[in-house]
Structures are given as structure tokens and as C-alpha cells.
Design a protein around this motif. Structure first.
Motif, PDB file in Angstrom:
ATOM      1  N   PRO A  38       0.825  -1.210   0.000  1.00  0.00           N
ATOM      2  CA  PRO A  38       0.000   0.000   0.000  1.00  0.00           C
ATOM      3  C   PRO A  38       0.863   1.266   0.000  1.00  0.00           C
ATOM      4  N   ASP A  39       0.362   2.351  -0.561  1.00  0.00           N
ATOM      5  CA  ASP A  39       1.054   3.645  -0.498  1.00  0.00           C
ATOM      6  C   ASP A  39       1.029   4.137   0.937  1.00  0.00           C
ATOM      7  N   GLU A  40       2.182   4.569   1.411  1.00  0.00           N
ATOM      8  CA  GLU A  40       2.259   5.052   2.793  1.00  0.00           C
ATOM      9  C   GLU A  40       1.904   6.532   2.819  1.00  0.00           C
ATOM     10  N   THR A  41       0.605   6.793   2.884  1.00  0.00           N
ATOM     11  CA  THR A  41       0.103   8.156   2.725  1.00  0.00           C
ATOM     12  C   THR A  41      -0.002   8.930   4.031  1.00  0.00           C
ATOM     13  N   GLU A  42       0.225   8.257   5.154  1.00  0.00           N
ATOM     14  CA  GLU A  42       0.125   8.951   6.446  1.00  0.00           C
ATOM     15  C   GLU A  42       1.411   9.727   6.742  1.00  0.00           C
ATOM     16  N   THR A  43       1.331  10.621   7.713  1.00  0.00           N
ATOM     17  CA  THR A  43       2.487  11.464   8.034  1.00  0.00           C
ATOM     18  C   THR A  43       3.134  11.078   9.361  1.00  0.00           C
ATOM     19  N   THR A  44       2.643   9.999   9.990  1.00  0.00           N
ATOM     20  CA  THR A  44       3.236   9.533  11.244  1.00  0.00           C
ATOM     21  C   THR A  44       3.574   8.051  11.134  1.00  0.00           C
ATOM     22  N   PHE A  45       4.499   7.609  11.998  1.00  0.00           N
ATOM     23  CA  PHE A  45       4.833   6.181  12.050  1.00  0.00           C
ATOM     24  C   PHE A  45       3.604   5.358  12.434  1.00  0.00           C
ATOM     25  N   VAL A  46       2.854   5.835  13.418  1.00  0.00           N
ATOM     26  CA  VAL A  46       1.661   5.100  13.858  1.00  0.00           C
ATOM     27  C   VAL A  46       0.662   4.991  12.708  1.00  0.00           C
ATOM     28  N   GLY A  47       0.443   6.093  12.022  1.00  0.00           N
ATOM     29  CA  GLY A  47      -0.515   6.098  10.911  1.00  0.00           C
ATOM     30  C   GLY A  47      -0.129   5.112   9.829  1.00  0.00           C
ATOM     31  N   ASN A  48       1.147   5.111   9.441  1.00  0.00           N
ATOM     32  CA  ASN A  48       1.577   4.205   8.369  1.00  0.00           C
ATOM     33  C   ASN A  48       1.612   2.747   8.817  1.00  0.00           C
ATOM     34  N   ALA A  49       1.963   2.515  10.087  1.00  0.00           N
ATOM     35  CA  ALA A  49       1.968   1.127  10.578  1.00  0.00           C
ATOM     36  C   ALA A  49       0.550   0.567  10.565  1.00  0.00           C
ATOM     37  N   LEU A  50      -0.403   1.353  11.029  1.00  0.00           N
ATOM     38  CA  LEU A  50      -1.802   0.899  11.032  1.00  0.00           C
ATOM     39  C   LEU A  50      -2.319   0.709   9.613  1.00  0.00           C
ATOM     40  N   LEU A  51      -1.961   1.628   8.735  1.00  0.00           N
ATOM     41  CA  LEU A  51      -2.395   1.528   7.327  1.00  0.00           C
ATOM     42  C   LEU A  51      -1.920   0.212   6.705  1.00  0.00           C
ATOM     43  N   LYS A  52      -0.658  -0.142   6.945  1.00  0.00           N
ATOM     44  CA  LYS A  52      -0.108  -1.364   6.346  1.00  0.00           C
ATOM     45  C   LYS A  52      -0.723  -2.613   6.971  1.00  0.00           C
ATOM     46  N   ALA A  53      -0.918  -2.589   8.298  1.00  0.00           N
ATOM     47  CA  ALA A  53      -1.485  -3.771   8.954  1.00  0.00           C
ATOM     48  C   ALA A  53      -2.946  -3.974   8.544  1.00  0.00           C
ATOM     49  N   HIS A  54      -3.721  -2.893   8.478  1.00  0.00           N
ATOM     50  CA  HIS A  54      -5.126  -3.018   8.073  1.00  0.00           C
ATOM     51  C   HIS A  54      -5.251  -3.491   6.625  1.00  0.00           C
ATOM     52  N   ALA A  55      -4.410  -2.975   5.751  1.00  0.00           N
ATOM     53  CA  ALA A  55      -4.469  -3.376   4.339  1.00  0.00           C
ATOM     54  C   ALA A  55      -4.229  -4.881   4.216  1.00  0.00           C
ATOM     55  N   ALA A  56      -3.254  -5.394   4.972  1.00  0.00           N
ATOM     56  CA  ALA A  56      -2.937  -6.823   4.885  1.00  0.00           C
ATOM     57  C   ALA A  56      -4.037  -7.671   5.526  1.00  0.00           C
ATOM     58  N   ALA A  57      -4.595  -7.191   6.635  1.00  0.00           N
ATOM     59  CA  ALA A  57      -5.648  -7.956   7.318  1.00  0.00           C
ATOM     60  C   ALA A  57      -6.886  -8.075   6.430  1.00  0.00           C
ATOM     61  N   LYS A  58      -7.140  -7.017   5.683  1.00  0.00           N
ATOM     62  CA  LYS A  58      -8.310  -6.998   4.817  1.00  0.00           C
ATOM     63  C   LYS A  58      -8.221  -8.073   3.734  1.00  0.00           C
ATOM     64  N   VAL A  59      -7.047  -8.246   3.140  1.00  0.00           N
ATOM     65  CA  VAL A  59      -6.938  -9.215   2.048  1.00  0.00           C
ATOM     66  C   VAL A  59      -6.620 -10.638   2.519  1.00  0.00           C
ATOM     67  N   THR A  60      -6.045 -10.799   3.717  1.00  0.00           N
ATOM     68  CA  THR A  60      -5.669 -12.152   4.154  1.00  0.00           C
ATOM     69  C   THR A  60      -6.658 -12.761   5.134  1.00  0.00           C
ATOM     70  N   ASN A  61      -7.413 -11.886   5.845  1.00  0.00           N
ATOM     71  CA  ASN A  61      -8.294 -12.371   6.901  1.00  0.00           C
ATOM     72  C   ASN A  61      -7.515 -13.116   8.003  1.00  0.00           C
ATOM     73  N   LEU A  62      -6.288 -12.680   8.223  1.00  0.00           N
ATOM     74  CA  LEU A  62      -5.423 -13.245   9.264  1.00  0.00           C
ATOM     75  C   LEU A  62      -4.915 -12.099  10.138  1.00  0.00           C
TER      76      LEU A  62
END
Ligand code: ITT
Length: 189
Positions: A38-62
Motif C-alpha cells: 500500500p502507499d504510505e500516505t500517512e504522516t506519522t509512524f503510527v498512521g503508516n503502521a496501522l495503514l499497512k497492517a489493516h491493508a494486509a488484514a483486509k486481504v488475508t483475513n489473518l
């Protein structure tokens, strides 16, 4: 138990994989699963970490664990910070990125810097947990060592004269922002 490491960075996979190995959790990486980056569009470490984890959870269901991290240089007002990967360009040229940091620092006296790591753990039901680790240190030049990844060869943690690049993985783990964040995760869960 199966956990997805939502990162395409081989250095992170090696380090977090070693931390998870004793726990008997079956780890698969985003690279192995061919997950989109995913594009790391957030401006904080927390924002980008959550963005990446949510994107992966959405497609893997894990359950998915993402790492957003970077080098923050005090004399550069915290740069490169969340742009640490991007300073290396599309070729992921960290020799160039380290040279850029060095050039911007110039002859200034303040060579202090720190690494930040934010780990975000997201479950398929959407629940999320965030953990942070930080290690303070000094930037050295010329960079030294071939261990680790990214900016490791130019960073010596407080209390050490060697850089992360000159340490074994086990030695780096004694200091690293990633190990500190991981310890917080283990404590909490
Ligand atoms: P993913 O997003 O796929 O996880 P990435 O490399 O793009 O991989 P980040 O956006 O979090 O990850 O960028 C962090 C950058 O900060 C990383 O590429 C390194 O250059 C640097 N970095 C983070 N942790 C580091 C460490 O332990 N040692 C050296 N450099 C580190």
C-alpha cells in the motif's frame, strides 16, 4: 496460529522473524503471499503502521503485524523520519541515503539521532494494537559495517562505539528500537 508480517523489507522480516521464532507462531511474510504494497500516505509512524497492517488484514483475513520505522536526526528536525525509505529512492540505495544525511548535517556539532519503530497488530475483526520502541545514538562518518540494513552502518547506539552495521543480529537486538517495540507487544499480549 498464523501471523502475517505485513512488510516487504527483508531486513525487517529477518529481525522480527527471529523474535517470533521462539514463540511457536507460524509466520508468513507479505512478500511470500504476494500482497500488494500500500502507499504510505500517512504522516506519522503510527498512521503508516496501522495503514499497512489493516491493508494486509483486509486481504488475508489473518492477524497482521506491520512495522513502520525510520531514522530521525535531531539537527535535521527529525528528518528523514517517516521518509527514511523514500530517501533511498526507487533503487533502495541506502549508501546514497546515508550520504544525503551526512551532507545535510554538514559540519554541525549535533550528531545525535534516534531510530523509531512502531509495530501495529491488526486482527481480522478490526481490533488493533500499537507498540513503539526508540533507541538514541550518534551518527558516524564514514559509515562502518555490512550488518543489518538501511541506515545501520552510520548509527552507533548510546553506550557503544560500534555501529549497528558492525554488530551481529543478536547484538543489534540488545539495543534496537524494533526489539523494544516487540518487548512491549509481548508484555501486552
Ligand atoms: P515496509 O513498508 O514494506 O515494511 P519499508 O522499508 O518501506 O518496508 P518503512 O516505510 O518503515 O519500511 O521505512 C523504514 C526505513 O527506515 C527502512 O527502509 C530503513 O531504511 C530505515 N530503518 C528502519 N529500521 C531500521 C533499522 O533497524 N536499521 C536501519 N535502518 C532502519
Amino acid at each position: 496460529e498464523k501471523l502475517v508480517l505485513a512488510t516487504h523489507n527483508a531486513g525487517k522480516v529477518a529481525e522480527i522473524g527471529a523474535m517470533l521464532a521462539p514463540m511457536g507462531i507460524h509466520v508468513v511474510s507479505a512478500g511470500e503471499l504476494n500482497l500488494p504494497e500500500p502507499d504510505e500516505t500517512e504522516t506519522t509512524f503510527v498512521g503508516n503502521a496501522l495503514l499497512k497492517a489493516h491493508a494486509a488484514a483486509k486481504v488475508t483475513n489473518l492477524p497482521c503485524l506491520a512495522d513502520d520505522s525510520g531514522l530521525c536526526v535531531n539537527a535535521l528536525n527529525g528528518d528523514p523520519g517517516v521518509y527514511s525509505a523514500r530517501w533511498a529512492g526507487p533503487g533502495k540505495d541506502f549508501a546514497m541515503a546515508m550520504q544525503t544525511v551526512h551532507d545535510k548535517l554538514g559540519a554541525g556539532d549535533d550528531r545525535s539521532a534516534y531510530f523509531i519503530c512502531v509495530l501495529a497488530l491488526v486482527y481480522p475483526d478490526g481490533s488493533e494494537y500499537v507498540f513503539e520502541g526508540r533507541v538514541n545514538g550518534t551518527l558516524v562518518w564514514p559509515a562502518r559495517g555490512v550488518g543489518g540494513f538501511g541506515y545501520d552502518p552510520m548509527f552507533a547506539p548510546d553506550g557503544e562505539t560500534r555501529t549497528f552495521g558492525e554488530m551481529t543480529p543478536a547484538e543489534k537486538k540488545n539495543y534496537s528500537h524494533r526489539a523494544i517495540a516487540f518487548a512491549a507487544l509481548v508484555d501486552a499480549l
